[in-house]
Design a protein around this motif. Sequence first.
Motif, PDB file in Angstrom:
ATOM      1  N   VAL A 135     -23.946   5.395 -25.196  1.00 28.83           N
ATOM      2  CA  VAL A 135     -23.466   4.182 -24.861  1.00 28.83           C
ATOM      3  C   VAL A 135     -24.805   3.372 -24.051  1.00 28.83           C
ATOM      4  N   VAL A 136     -24.269   2.232 -23.896  1.00 24.46           N
ATOM      5  CA  VAL A 136     -25.380   1.232 -23.208  1.00 24.46           C
ATOM      6  C   VAL A 136     -24.814   1.314 -21.743  1.00 24.46           C
ATOM      7  N   GLY A 137     -26.001   1.599 -20.693  1.00 31.04           N
ATOM      8  CA  GLY A 137     -25.430   2.036 -19.305  1.00 31.04           C
ATOM      9  C   GLY A 137     -24.419   3.445 -19.176  1.00 31.04           C
ATOM     10  N   ASN A 138     -23.298   3.322 -18.525  1.00 25.96           N
ATOM     11  CA  ASN A 138     -22.642   4.303 -18.441  1.00 25.96           C
ATOM     12  C   ASN A 138     -21.120   3.769 -18.050  1.00 25.96           C
ATOM     13  N   PHE A 139     -20.284   4.547 -17.745  1.00 23.08           N
ATOM     14  CA  PHE A 139     -18.894   4.480 -17.499  1.00 23.08           C
ATOM     15  C   PHE A 139     -18.517   4.175 -16.054  1.00 23.08           C
ATOM     16  N   SER A 140     -19.610   3.986 -15.093  1.00 23.68           N
ATOM     17  CA  SER A 140     -19.194   3.811 -13.769  1.00 23.68           C
ATOM     18  C   SER A 140     -18.386   2.387 -13.430  1.00 23.68           C
ATOM     19  N   GLU A 141     -17.851   2.363 -12.212  1.00 17.95           N
ATOM     20  CA  GLU A 141     -17.342   1.152 -11.834  1.00 17.95           C
ATOM     21  C   GLU A 141     -18.207  -0.078 -11.985  1.00 17.95           C
ATOM     22  N   SER A 142     -19.300   0.219 -11.688  1.00 20.83           N
ATOM     23  CA  SER A 142     -20.381  -0.830 -11.832  1.00 20.83           C
ATOM     24  C   SER A 142     -21.421  -0.153 -13.022  1.00 20.83           C
ATOM     25  N   ILE A 143     -21.585  -1.258 -14.108  1.00 15.71           N
ATOM     26  CA  ILE A 143     -22.542  -0.510 -14.959  1.00 15.71           C
ATOM     27  C   ILE A 143     -23.829  -0.117 -14.710  1.00 15.71           C
ATOM     28  N   LYS A 185     -29.606   3.792 -21.776  1.00 11.12           N
ATOM     29  CA  LYS A 185     -28.581   4.107 -22.514  1.00 11.12           C
ATOM     30  C   LYS A 185     -28.074   5.694 -22.003  1.00 11.12           C
ATOM     31  N   SER A 186     -26.995   5.871 -21.907  1.00 11.82           N
ATOM     32  CA  SER A 186     -26.825   7.119 -21.495  1.00 11.82           C
ATOM     33  C   SER A 186     -26.128   7.917 -22.789  1.00 11.82           C
ATOM     34  N   LYS A 187     -26.083   9.317 -22.778  1.00  5.12           N
ATOM     35  CA  LYS A 187     -25.460  10.011 -23.736  1.00  5.12           C
ATOM     36  C   LYS A 187     -24.576  10.906 -23.208  1.00  5.12           C
ATOM     37  N   VAL A 188     -23.356  11.204 -24.091  1.00  9.09           N
ATOM     38  CA  VAL A 188     -22.356  12.033 -23.702  1.00  9.09           C
ATOM     39  C   VAL A 188     -22.051  12.885 -24.707  1.00  9.09           C
ATOM     40  N   ARG A 189     -21.447  14.283 -24.494  1.00 13.08           N
ATOM     41  CA  ARG A 189     -21.006  14.878 -25.245  1.00 13.08           C
ATOM     42  C   ARG A 189     -19.574  15.162 -25.216  1.00 13.08           C
ATOM     43  N   ALA A 190     -19.010  15.424 -26.371  1.00 12.92           N
ATOM     44  CA  ALA A 190     -17.451  15.589 -26.440  1.00 12.92           C
ATOM     45  C   ALA A 190     -16.904  16.936 -27.256  1.00 12.92           C
ATOM     46  N   ILE A 222     -17.748  -0.624 -23.227  1.00 12.34           N
ATOM     47  CA  ILE A 222     -19.169  -0.714 -23.280  1.00 12.34           C
ATOM     48  C   ILE A 222     -19.392  -0.361 -24.670  1.00 12.34           C
ATOM     49  N   PRO A 223     -20.438  -1.016 -25.071  1.00 15.12           N
ATOM     50  CA  PRO A 223     -20.855  -0.521 -26.753  1.00 15.12           C
ATOM     51  C   PRO A 223     -21.695   0.779 -26.910  1.00 15.12           C
ATOM     52  N   GLY A 224     -21.351   1.307 -27.818  1.00 21.14           N
ATOM     53  CA  GLY A 224     -21.995   2.565 -28.225  1.00 21.14           C
ATOM     54  C   GLY A 224     -21.897   2.971 -29.545  1.00 21.14           C
ATOM     55  N   VAL A 225     -22.727   4.326 -29.788  1.00 20.44           N
ATOM     56  CA  VAL A 225     -22.545   4.910 -31.343  1.00 20.44           C
ATOM     57  C   VAL A 225     -22.015   6.197 -31.117  1.00 20.44           C
ATOM     58  N   LEU A 226     -21.060   6.644 -32.030  1.00 18.66           N
ATOM     59  CA  LEU A 226     -20.563   7.665 -32.043  1.00 18.66           C
ATOM     60  C   LEU A 226     -21.034   8.430 -33.143  1.00 18.66           C
ATOM     61  N   SER A 227     -21.666   9.912 -32.838  1.00 14.55           N
ATOM     62  CA  SER A 227     -22.107  10.602 -34.177  1.00 14.55           C
ATOM     63  C   SER A 227     -21.497  11.996 -34.127  1.00 14.55           C
ATOM     64  N   ILE A 228     -21.374  12.475 -35.229  1.00 15.91           N
ATOM     65  CA  ILE A 228     -20.674  13.821 -35.298  1.00 15.91           C
ATOM     66  C   ILE A 228     -21.599  14.783 -36.436  1.00 15.91           C
ATOM     67  N   ASP A 229     -22.281  15.638 -36.029  1.00 17.61           N
ATOM     68  CA  ASP A 229     -23.188  16.263 -36.868  1.00 17.61           C
ATOM     69  C   ASP A 229     -22.484  17.346 -37.656  1.00 17.61           C
TER      70      ASP A 229
END
Length: 461
Positions: free
Chosen positions: A39-47, A88-93, A23-30
């Motif tokens: 990311v667009v949607g999320n990482f589920s089995e079905s978007i 869109k969904s947001k994920v922290r790493a 899935i497409p997305g944008v990674l940012s590191i501040d």
Amino acid sequence: MRIEEEYKKTGYFWLPGQEEKKIPGVLSIDDGGKIELEVVGNFSESIASANDNDDISRIIGFVEKDGILTLDDCFYTIRNGLFGGISKSKVRANRAFIGAAWNKEETVTFNSLSFSVDCLDEWVGISGIHVANDWDNDTATISYNPPEKISFSLDNGMKLEICFAYTLPGFPNITEAKITQRAYLRLTSVELRELNEFTAIAFKITNLMCFAMDEVVSLKSMSATSSQIQRTVQEKQHPIPISIYYQSIPFHEKKPKKTWHEMLFNFGSIKTNAQQVVNNWLNAYDYLYPALNLYFSTKTGAQKYLEGKFLALAQGLETYHRRTSNETLMELALFDSLVEEIITGCPENHAEWLRGRLTHGNEINLSKRLKRITDPFKKHLGTSAERSKMLRKIVDTRNYLTHYSEELKDNSAKGRDLWVLCQKMEVIFSLHFLKVIGFTAEKIDVVVENCYPLKQKLDAI
């Protein structure tokens, strides 16, 4: 972690083993190391799914310019599905590894970790750049000889190296010929080790730099290599450098500027026994961590108010003495005998209460602990009367700010007097830390004489 250039990359992302579900997305590191993936949607089995049990602890990605990467210890901060529009969904790493991909259960291990800290070039003070000016003929000659790396063996089996990266002038150089050099540190290990083993040492070394420079400096430019991740160049195997990002501490938003004469000590001051100094510092964490933690909490801004800073310093000094001295009021056997004698004469229904009150009865009080740790450096801390007044004020202020007893209020320090006490306590910490890392009494005298910031704290009134 200091991020000196904005990191924002577009790419595709997927879960390990599910490369076909990108899935497409944008990674940012501040700046500071906060890692966020949108990311667009999320990482589920079905978007369009909203299954709360999705395991996204590790995410693989491919971004512009940098290519493959791994995001580790991930979790949703905003989670949306896709219902007839763009959501869109947001994920922290907690960590980002740029340059390689690891499977879901695969342990991340390395053989080396390279990093720098703010003002490291000024602290090291070694340059291979030489400039010769001929003012009579209006000419100048600039030459560069790369300094040799400096290597130390650590007690944990690793090696610590001071290395030098450099760039030379390119072509054509009609209007400018530029040479740059930067120092960095590298930890190496023959056997593969988990990242946490390397970053734990990097954290302690960064704090050593904070202490040496008398400034909050931040870790930056971190990369690692592994014998298991290599590429072939001209029929030879070369480790691939993996850039690493995470929210390391200490961190201060404002980048410091520090010259060598503003530091407590620089590399030149310890170069003859630098290996022992570094090992002494690293080993000190085994028994002084609580005191070190309290001290650095006052330097990094964790204590927002002067009262909090004072209490952390007072507790830190008390803890330092507890960790470095076994002194008690009387011999243990005598104290135990005395306790049993007292308990024997106590009514049975109060015996347990009394035993609890006597548990710490053999410990010396804060006043004596402070006297013990100031005695080795009393010549730097004023006359006997001045030292006694300072220690009494520290004890009274600590007791008031801990218990807020009205009878102690008038004797406690406030305003500028409280600030002065904090300055003096910082000096006591500094002098003891110098002793811990191996500075002799003579070398400590030299530091006190030549370090302007330290002299300012000593002269504060």
